[in-house]
Design an enzyme around this catalytic site. Structure first.
Site, PDB file in Angstrom:
ATOM      1  N   LYS A  49     -24.836  34.732 -11.772  1.00 20.22           N
ATOM      2  CA  LYS A  49     -25.986  35.352 -12.443  1.00 20.22           C
ATOM      3  C   LYS A  49     -27.142  35.746 -11.523  1.00 20.22           C
ATOM      4  CE  LYS A  49     -24.775  36.034 -15.802  1.00 20.22           C
ATOM      5  NZ  LYS A  49     -23.557  36.914 -16.024  1.00 20.22           N
TER       6      LYS A  49
ATOM      7  N   HIS B 203     -18.198  33.479  -6.009  1.00 18.72           N
ATOM      8  CA  HIS B 203     -19.306  32.589  -6.381  1.00 18.72           C
ATOM      9  C   HIS B 203     -19.175  31.246  -5.666  1.00 18.72           C
ATOM     10  CE1 HIS B 203     -20.944  35.252  -9.281  1.00 18.72           C
ATOM     11  NE2 HIS B 203     -20.092  35.043 -10.241  1.00 18.72           N
TER      12      HIS B 203
ATOM     13  N   SER C 249     -30.440  33.048 -17.580  1.00 19.17           N
ATOM     14  CA  SER C 249     -29.369  34.042 -17.591  1.00 19.17           C
ATOM     15  C   SER C 249     -28.003  33.363 -17.733  1.00 19.17           C
ATOM     16  CB  SER C 249     -29.426  34.862 -16.292  1.00 19.17           C
ATOM     17  OG  SER C 249     -28.381  35.785 -16.238  1.00 19.17           O
TER      18      SER C 249
ATOM     19  N   GLY D 125     -32.316  41.747 -17.491  1.00 19.43           N
ATOM     20  CA  GLY D 125     -32.542  42.296 -16.150  1.00 19.43           C
ATOM     21  C   GLY D 125     -33.983  42.197 -15.689  1.00 19.43           C
TER      22      GLY D 125
HETATM   23  S1  PPS Z   1     -22.050  37.286 -12.763  1.00 17.26           S
HETATM   24  O1  PPS Z   1     -21.425  36.989 -14.071  1.00 17.26           O
HETATM   25  O2  PPS Z   1     -22.334  36.052 -12.019  1.00 17.26           O
HETATM   26  O3  PPS Z   1     -21.290  38.232 -11.962  1.00 17.26           O
HETATM   27  O4  PPS Z   1     -23.464  37.924 -13.147  1.00 17.26           O
HETATM   28  P1  PPS Z   1     -24.413  38.711 -12.142  1.00 17.26           P
HETATM   29  O5  PPS Z   1     -23.999  40.126 -12.080  1.00 17.26           O
HETATM   30  O6  PPS Z   1     -24.561  37.961 -10.873  1.00 17.26           O
HETATM   31  O7  PPS Z   1     -25.820  38.592 -12.861  1.00 17.26           O
HETATM   32  C1  PPS Z   1     -26.082  39.171 -14.114  1.00 17.26           C
HETATM   33  C2  PPS Z   1     -27.590  39.269 -14.223  1.00 17.26           C
HETATM   34  O8  PPS Z   1     -28.044  40.357 -13.392  1.00 17.26           O
HETATM   35  C3  PPS Z   1     -28.753  41.291 -14.194  1.00 17.26           C
HETATM   36  N1  PPS Z   1     -28.604  42.650 -13.677  1.00 17.26           N
HETATM   37  C4  PPS Z   1     -29.648  43.439 -13.370  1.00 17.26           C
HETATM   38  N2  PPS Z   1     -30.973  43.215 -13.392  1.00 17.26           N
HETATM   39  C5  PPS Z   1     -31.790  44.248 -13.040  1.00 17.26           C
HETATM   40  N3  PPS Z   1     -31.335  45.464 -12.692  1.00 17.26           N
HETATM   41  C6  PPS Z   1     -30.013  45.735 -12.644  1.00 17.26           C
HETATM   42  N4  PPS Z   1     -29.590  46.941 -12.292  1.00 17.26           N
HETATM   43  C7  PPS Z   1     -29.097  44.685 -12.985  1.00 17.26           C
HETATM   44  N5  PPS Z   1     -27.748  44.590 -13.063  1.00 17.26           N
HETATM   45  C8  PPS Z   1     -27.456  43.336 -13.486  1.00 17.26           C
HETATM   46  C9  PPS Z   1     -28.105  41.105 -15.577  1.00 17.26           C
HETATM   47  O9  PPS Z   1     -28.870  41.707 -16.584  1.00 17.26           O
HETATM   48  C10 PPS Z   1     -28.048  39.589 -15.648  1.00 17.26           C
HETATM   49  O10 PPS Z   1     -29.340  38.996 -15.778  1.00 17.26           O
HETATM   50  P2  PPS Z   1     -30.037  38.635 -17.185  1.00 17.26           P
HETATM   51  O11 PPS Z   1     -31.304  37.932 -16.813  1.00 17.26           O
HETATM   52  O12 PPS Z   1     -29.095  37.756 -17.929  1.00 17.26           O
HETATM   53  O13 PPS Z   1     -30.298  39.940 -17.865  1.00 17.26           O
END
Ligand code: PPS
Length: 293
Positions: free
Chosen positions: A45, A107, A137, A257
């Site tokens: 996350k 991870h 998250s 995000g």
């Molecule tokens: S995983 O399952 O571990 O692969 O998830 P991961 O991709 O690491 O993390 C998901 C969180 O990243 C946010 N996210 C973003 N935030 C801002 N901008 C962009 N472009 C973006 N892309 C992915 C996603 O919304 C998850 O965070 P939260 O806080 O839950 O929204």
């Protein structure tokens, strides 16, 4: 989806894990990395998908546009340790990747990374995200993802986060372990979700300089537009909406995000307790996180 039973959490070599991330251990450990492979490493996350998609567009957006309209992000950037009965393992997908470089996600804490990545001096991009937003998250992700252990309620979840009793173990050990590794390993680029959220253009430039890439201004603009939260949320090849074990009625993969969403979840008492615990856990660390930008 309801018939899929959630995995248990157990101790694996000192790190809390579920069998989905450990059952292919031998094949993961003997995985043959190539010197141009790029490993994207994070605690869950922390922004894995965001950076994966940036790299995917950077390397293949122009060269291989059909890939952008035909393959799910997890087919383009395989998740090395993932092993689920109804799909190819991460190792199999990675081994069958036709691209050069291969973009691979993990991870794992640094001590679990297969030795060939170190031997081949592969470039590694580590993304860290502040503990409070990450816990929120991860909580919503564990609620909606039946391939994760049962999350329970928010307050017990937060306690387990502090105790390191979630899949991939202690966030504190993970971010610090990779940070220490970076001090002696020039092929690790350590970046922060909050910096990316604050100024994606600046972080993109740093990433390109680490990778020795020099995209045009127009390409940079296109990549940053394509990887904005709203664009990714609405892109069905990126937003994970077809993953059968995820229930989007409970929560979305691309959820908010934001930096600072923890404020809508932590009570004042939880925040105080968390801060006290955090200070103790991080007292010997030179890592500095921002919980707002
Ligand atoms: S995983 O399952 O571990 O692969 O998830 P991961 O991709 O690491 O993390 C998901 C969180 O990243 C946010 N996210 C973003 N935030 C801002 N901008 C962009 N472009 C973006 N892309 C992915 C996603 O919304 C998850 O965070 P939260 O806080 O839950 O929204």
């Amino acid at each position: 989806m309801e018939s899929f039973s959630r995995p248990e959490l157990f101790d694996f070599k000192g790190v809390s894990m579920s069998s989905l991330f450990t059952s292919n251990w031998e094949n993961i450990q003997t995985f043959q990395a190539r010197s141009d492979d790029i490993l994207i490493a994070t605690y869950p996350k922390a922004g894995t998908t965001w950076v994966s998609y940036i790299l995917d567009l950077l390397y293949f957006g122009k060269k291989n546009p059909e890939r952008e309209t035909s393959l799910q992000i997890y087919e383009r950037v395989p998740f090395l340790e993932l092993n689920m009965s109804f799909m190819d393992s991460g190792v199999q997908v990675a081994e069958n990747l036709p691209t050069s470089p291969r973009l691979i996600k993990t991870h794992y804490p640094s001590q679990f990374v297969p030795k060939s990545f170190w031997e081949q001096k592969c470039r590694i991009i580590y993304i860290a995200r502040n503990a409070k937003d990450l816990a929120v998250s991860y909580y919503h992700f564990d609620r909606m993802n039946y391939a994760q252990p049962e999350p329970g309620d928010w307050s017990s979840y937060l306690q387990r986060f502090m105790d390191g009793k979630l899949v991939c173990g202690s966030w504190y050990d993970h971010v610090n372990g990779w940070w220490e590794k970076k001090q002696t390993c020039p092929n690790i680029h350590y970046m922060f979700y909050e910096d990316l959220a604050e100024d994606a253009g600046r972080e993109f430039d740093k990433l390109c300089s680490f990778l020795g890439m020099s995209p045009s201004d127009e390409e940079k603009k296109e990549i940053l537009e394509g990887t904005s939260f709203d664009k990714m949320k609405n892109n069905n090849l990126i937003n994970h909406s077809v993953v059968p074990v995820m229930d989007f009625k409970i929560s979305k993969f691309m959820r908010k995000g934001k930096v600072g969403d923890w404020k809508t979840h932590f009570t004042v008492a939880q925040n105080e307790e968390f801060d006290n615990h955090y200070r103790k856990k991080m007292k010997n660390s030179s890592l500095c996180f921002r919980t707002e930008v």
